[in-house]
Design a protein around this motif. Structure first.
Motif, PDB file in Angstrom:
ATOM      1  N   ILE A   1     -29.526  17.127  70.446  1.00 57.88           N
ATOM      2  CA  ILE A   1     -28.787  18.277  69.924  1.00 57.88           C
ATOM      3  C   ILE A   1     -27.452  18.236  70.645  1.00 57.88           C
ATOM      4  O   ILE A   1     -27.417  18.262  71.884  1.00 57.88           O
ATOM      5  N   HIS A   2     -26.360  18.129  69.909  1.00 64.16           N
ATOM      6  CA  HIS A   2     -25.069  18.071  70.586  1.00 64.16           C
ATOM      7  C   HIS A   2     -24.510  19.476  70.787  1.00 64.16           C
ATOM      8  O   HIS A   2     -24.535  20.302  69.863  1.00 64.16           O
ATOM      9  N   LEU A   3     -24.055  19.703  71.995  1.00 59.51           N
ATOM     10  CA  LEU A   3     -23.418  20.969  72.367  1.00 59.51           C
ATOM     11  C   LEU A   3     -21.923  20.717  72.468  1.00 59.51           C
ATOM     12  O   LEU A   3     -21.501  19.765  73.130  1.00 59.51           O
ATOM     13  N   ILE A   4     -21.139  21.544  71.770  1.00 57.46           N
ATOM     14  CA  ILE A   4     -19.682  21.468  71.879  1.00 57.46           C
ATOM     15  C   ILE A   4     -19.214  22.782  72.503  1.00 57.46           C
ATOM     16  O   ILE A   4     -19.559  23.857  72.009  1.00 57.46           O
ATOM     17  N   ARG A   5     -18.474  22.673  73.603  1.00 59.55           N
ATOM     18  CA  ARG A   5     -17.955  23.873  74.258  1.00 59.55           C
ATOM     19  C   ARG A   5     -16.452  23.949  74.061  1.00 59.55           C
ATOM     20  O   ARG A   5     -15.747  22.948  74.219  1.00 59.55           O
ATOM     21  N   GLU A   6     -15.984  25.151  73.698  1.00 56.81           N
ATOM     22  CA  GLU A   6     -14.541  25.338  73.512  1.00 56.81           C
ATOM     23  C   GLU A   6     -14.179  26.755  73.940  1.00 56.81           C
ATOM     24  O   GLU A   6     -14.580  27.718  73.272  1.00 56.81           O
ATOM     25  N   ASN A   7     -13.459  26.874  75.045  1.00 60.06           N
ATOM     26  CA  ASN A   7     -12.974  28.180  75.521  1.00 60.06           C
ATOM     27  C   ASN A   7     -14.053  29.250  75.565  1.00 60.06           C
ATOM     28  O   ASN A   7     -13.901  30.345  75.017  1.00 60.06           O
ATOM     29  N   GLY A   8     -15.161  28.931  76.207  1.00 67.50           N
ATOM     30  CA  GLY A   8     -16.196  29.940  76.422  1.00 67.50           C
ATOM     31  C   GLY A   8     -17.115  30.177  75.234  1.00 67.50           C
ATOM     32  O   GLY A   8     -17.947  31.088  75.274  1.00 67.50           O
TER      33      GLY A   8
ATOM     34  N   ILE B   1     -28.064  17.213  74.352  1.00 67.59           N
ATOM     35  CA  ILE B   1     -29.260  17.834  74.924  1.00 67.59           C
ATOM     36  C   ILE B   1     -30.467  17.172  74.266  1.00 67.59           C
ATOM     37  O   ILE B   1     -30.537  17.102  73.033  1.00 67.59           O
ATOM     38  N   ASP B   2     -31.386  16.684  75.073  1.00 64.25           N
ATOM     39  CA  ASP B   2     -32.563  16.058  74.464  1.00 64.25           C
ATOM     40  C   ASP B   2     -33.392  17.115  73.739  1.00 64.25           C
ATOM     41  O   ASP B   2     -33.738  18.143  74.317  1.00 64.25           O
ATOM     42  N   ALA B   3     -33.686  16.855  72.474  1.00 63.28           N
ATOM     43  CA  ALA B   3     -34.448  17.826  71.669  1.00 63.28           C
ATOM     44  C   ALA B   3     -35.927  17.815  72.021  1.00 63.28           C
ATOM     45  O   ALA B   3     -36.682  18.633  71.496  1.00 63.28           O
ATOM     46  N   ASP B   4     -36.330  16.879  72.867  1.00 65.33           N
ATOM     47  CA  ASP B   4     -37.733  16.753  73.253  1.00 65.33           C
ATOM     48  C   ASP B   4     -38.607  16.578  72.003  1.00 65.33           C
ATOM     49  O   ASP B   4     -39.675  17.177  71.886  1.00 65.33           O
TER      50      ASP B   4
END
Ligand SMILES: [Zn+2]
Length: 338
Positions: A47-54, A35-38
């Motif tokens: 900003i890195h987003l990690i998604r795991e099972n909701g 995600i661009d931190a602007d």
């Protein structure tokens, strides 16, 4: 690598605007997005987003203002602020951690995971703020970073070397990686052999990509640059044979053995430039800035970048200045025990 994904999704990185304006999100495979931190300009800080099972975890925060883009990205992925389980700070430089207090305010269930050397500065950010204000001046500091909220110590988890965390079934390993800063860790995403490297694996702007090959260079920012530690930390990361590194500046890179070798060479070249100019007197910082500007421009051109020289210089300008300041500081303090 998740083999159930179509090949295009595995290889590709899809970028789309997440809201009107400059915010954008780049989706990689395995539930990771940048995600661009602007921060200062698009494409500078992720900003890195990690998604795991909701559930969601965020790696680095940008500034307090960056939370708006994160909220948009979460909404697009059907995640609520309450689903954010962790905020990881690779280190506490303010382009990585300036938004930590605001993020913790907005994400009520999150725990903040930070290097033991950084934790107390998140509880009481006064020293961080004061030192940044001496660099930027108060008005500029307020403009760039806004208000910096303290974090409730009961929500902080300290991650010493070798710390392991189970993020909703996804094993993460934290390694102490000094060199850029002594409050820096990297996170190994063990299932996918990828690292979130903050600034330890340097900087790689997507504008310099040539035929998908990245250009990577070190960051020697003040005040804790330590070349021997920087070399050792790189070697340590590479000993895990990672496939990818996610850099805060900016996003995912592959070809890690090649880039590690280039990073070693460029760290040495930075140190050599500093030592060459050691006895330059009062004009040393200016000379060092000039020298590093030429060095990095030269390497970007060798890499095959076809941008005009002045655009390359513009993209490098901030880092050249910070790297020169960091080397100046290193020359003044090398050999001291700090
Ligand atoms: Zn940093």
């Amino acid at each position: 690598m998740n083999n159930s994904l179509p090949a295009a999704a595995q290889m590709g990185a899809e970028t789309y605007p997440s809201s009107p304006g400059t915010q954008s999100v780049t989706d990689y495979d395995n539930g990771v997005s940048a995600i661009d931190a602007d921060y200062l300009r698009p494409g500078l800080a992720a900003i890195h987003l990690i998604r795991e099972n909701g559930r969601a975890a965020l790696v680095d925060t940008g500034t307090s203002a960056s939370v708006a883009g994160v909220m948009n990205a979460l909404r697009e992925k059907n995640l609520a602020p309450a689903d954010v389980a962790y905020v990881f700070l690779t280190h506490i430089h303010l382009d990585h951690a300036g938004g930590a207090g605001e993020f913790m305010h907005q994400f009520p269930n999150a725990r903040l995971v930070v290097h033991p050397r950084g934790a107390r500065h998140m509880v009481d950010p006064a020293r961080l703020i004061a030192s940044a204000m001496t660099v930027y001046g108060e008005a500029e500091f307020r403009r760039i970073y806004g208000a910096i909220r303290p974090v409730d110590p009961s929500r902080i988890i300290e991650a010493p070397d070798g710390f392991r965390l189970d993020f909703n079934g996804r094993p993460l390993l934290f390694l102490d990686t000094p060199g850029h800063a002594r409050h820096h860790y990297c996170i190994l995403d063990e299932r996918y052999r990828s690292f979130f490297t903050g600034d330890t694996f340097g900087i790689s702007y997507r504008e310099f990509d040539v035929d998908r090959m990245e250009f990577v260079f070190p960051t020697t920012t003040p005040v804790q640059f330590d070349p021997a530690a920087a070399h050792a930390s790189l070697d340590r990361l590479m000993s895990y044979h990672p496939s990818y590194a996610f850099l805060t500046h900016f996003g995912r890179i592959g070809h890690l053995p090649r880039h590690a070798a280039e990073m070693h060479d460029l760290i040495d070249a930075h140190v050599a430039a500093a030592l060459k100019l050691r006895d330059c007197g009062p004009g040393r910082l200016a000379a060092l800035t000039e020298e590093l500007g030429e060095l990095l421009l030269h390497h970007v051109l060798i890499h095959g970048c076809k941008l005009p020289d002045h655009e390359i210089r513009n993209l490098l300008e901030l880092d050249v200045r910070l790297n020169a300041q960091g080397l100046e500081n290193w020359l003044n303090h090398a050999g001291e025990t700090r």
